[in-house]
Design a protein around this motif. Structure first.
Motif, PDB file in Angstrom:
ATOM      1  N   LYS A  59       0.831  -1.208   0.000  1.00  0.00           N
ATOM      2  CA  LYS A  59       0.000   0.000   0.000  1.00  0.00           C
ATOM      3  C   LYS A  59       0.862   1.253   0.000  1.00  0.00           C
ATOM      4  O   LYS A  59       0.597   2.209  -0.730  1.00  0.00           O
ATOM      5  N   ARG A  60       1.900   1.241   0.848  1.00  0.00           N
ATOM      6  CA  ARG A  60       2.777   2.411   0.906  1.00  0.00           C
ATOM      7  C   ARG A  60       3.514   2.602  -0.415  1.00  0.00           C
ATOM      8  O   ARG A  60       3.670   3.730  -0.892  1.00  0.00           O
ATOM      9  N   GLN A  61       3.926   1.511  -1.032  1.00  0.00           N
ATOM     10  CA  GLN A  61       4.632   1.604  -2.305  1.00  0.00           C
ATOM     11  C   GLN A  61       3.733   2.208  -3.386  1.00  0.00           C
ATOM     12  O   GLN A  61       4.173   3.053  -4.171  1.00  0.00           O
ATOM     13  N   ARG A  62       2.463   1.798  -3.409  1.00  0.00           N
ATOM     14  CA  ARG A  62       1.532   2.360  -4.392  1.00  0.00           C
ATOM     15  C   ARG A  62       1.286   3.842  -4.140  1.00  0.00           C
ATOM     16  O   ARG A  62       1.222   4.644  -5.081  1.00  0.00           O
ATOM     17  N   LEU A  63       1.148   4.224  -2.868  1.00  0.00           N
ATOM     18  CA  LEU A  63       0.943   5.640  -2.554  1.00  0.00           C
ATOM     19  C   LEU A  63       2.175   6.472  -2.905  1.00  0.00           C
ATOM     20  O   LEU A  63       2.053   7.596  -3.401  1.00  0.00           O
ATOM     21  N   LEU A  64       3.362   5.926  -2.665  1.00  0.00           N
ATOM     22  CA  LEU A  64       4.584   6.646  -3.029  1.00  0.00           C
ATOM     23  C   LEU A  64       4.696   6.807  -4.543  1.00  0.00           C
ATOM     24  O   LEU A  64       5.114   7.861  -5.034  1.00  0.00           O
ATOM     25  N   ALA A  65       4.306   5.778  -5.284  1.00  0.00           N
ATOM     26  CA  ALA A  65       4.332   5.873  -6.745  1.00  0.00           C
ATOM     27  C   ALA A  65       3.344   6.932  -7.225  1.00  0.00           C
ATOM     28  O   ALA A  65       3.648   7.727  -8.125  1.00  0.00           O
ATOM     29  N   TYR A  66       2.165   6.963  -6.617  1.00  0.00           N
ATOM     30  CA  TYR A  66       1.159   7.972  -6.970  1.00  0.00           C
ATOM     31  C   TYR A  66       1.681   9.374  -6.683  1.00  0.00           C
ATOM     32  O   TYR A  66       1.564  10.279  -7.516  1.00  0.00           O
ATOM     33  N   LEU A  67       2.279   9.548  -5.514  1.00  0.00           N
ATOM     34  CA  LEU A  67       2.783  10.865  -5.138  1.00  0.00           C
ATOM     35  C   LEU A  67       3.933  11.297  -6.039  1.00  0.00           C
ATOM     36  O   LEU A  67       4.026  12.467  -6.411  1.00  0.00           O
ATOM     37  N   SER A  68       4.781  10.359  -6.436  1.00  0.00           N
ATOM     38  CA  SER A  68       5.899  10.725  -7.309  1.00  0.00           C
ATOM     39  C   SER A  68       5.408  11.144  -8.692  1.00  0.00           C
ATOM     40  O   SER A  68       6.021  11.989  -9.338  1.00  0.00           O
ATOM     41  N   LYS A  69       4.286  10.577  -9.137  1.00  0.00           N
ATOM     42  CA  LYS A  69       3.722  10.989 -10.425  1.00  0.00           C
ATOM     43  C   LYS A  69       3.071  12.365 -10.331  1.00  0.00           C
ATOM     44  O   LYS A  69       3.163  13.168 -11.254  1.00  0.00           O
TER      45      LYS A  69
END
Length: 91
Positions: A59-69
């Motif tokens: 979950k954290r990895q997906r949120l970090l990917a979203y935030l980086s985009k």
């Protein structure tokens, strides 16, 4: 009248903390991950906690990917504040 006042105070606190923001969610996941990691150091065969840790990491990895985009600046600031290792190489 008092009930409405207490609801207003609660909503004021929630607005200050902004619990729905991506940064706040990542912060909470990081806190849970660190707590579970220390738990698993003591209880190495706790497989249910390992499964929960893997879910939270995803979950954290997906949120970090979203935030980086969405915002590279907010992403880099959050990585620095939480002292997370940046796995992606951003230039």
């Amino acid at each position: 009248m008092v009930k409405n006042l207490s609801i207003w105070v609660i909503s004021q606190k929630e607005n200050k903390e902004n619990r729905g923001s991506v940064e706040f969610q990542i912060f909470n996941f990081t806190k849970k991950i660190r707590r579970l990691t220390s738990h698993l150091k003591l209880h190495k065969k706790d497989f249910l906690s390992q499964k929960g840790l893997r879910k939270i990491l995803g979950k954290r990895q997906r949120l970090l990917a979203y935030l980086s985009k969405k915002s590279k600046i907010r992403y880099k600031d959050l990585i620095d504040k939480l002292e997370l290792r940046d796995t992606k190489t951003h230039q």
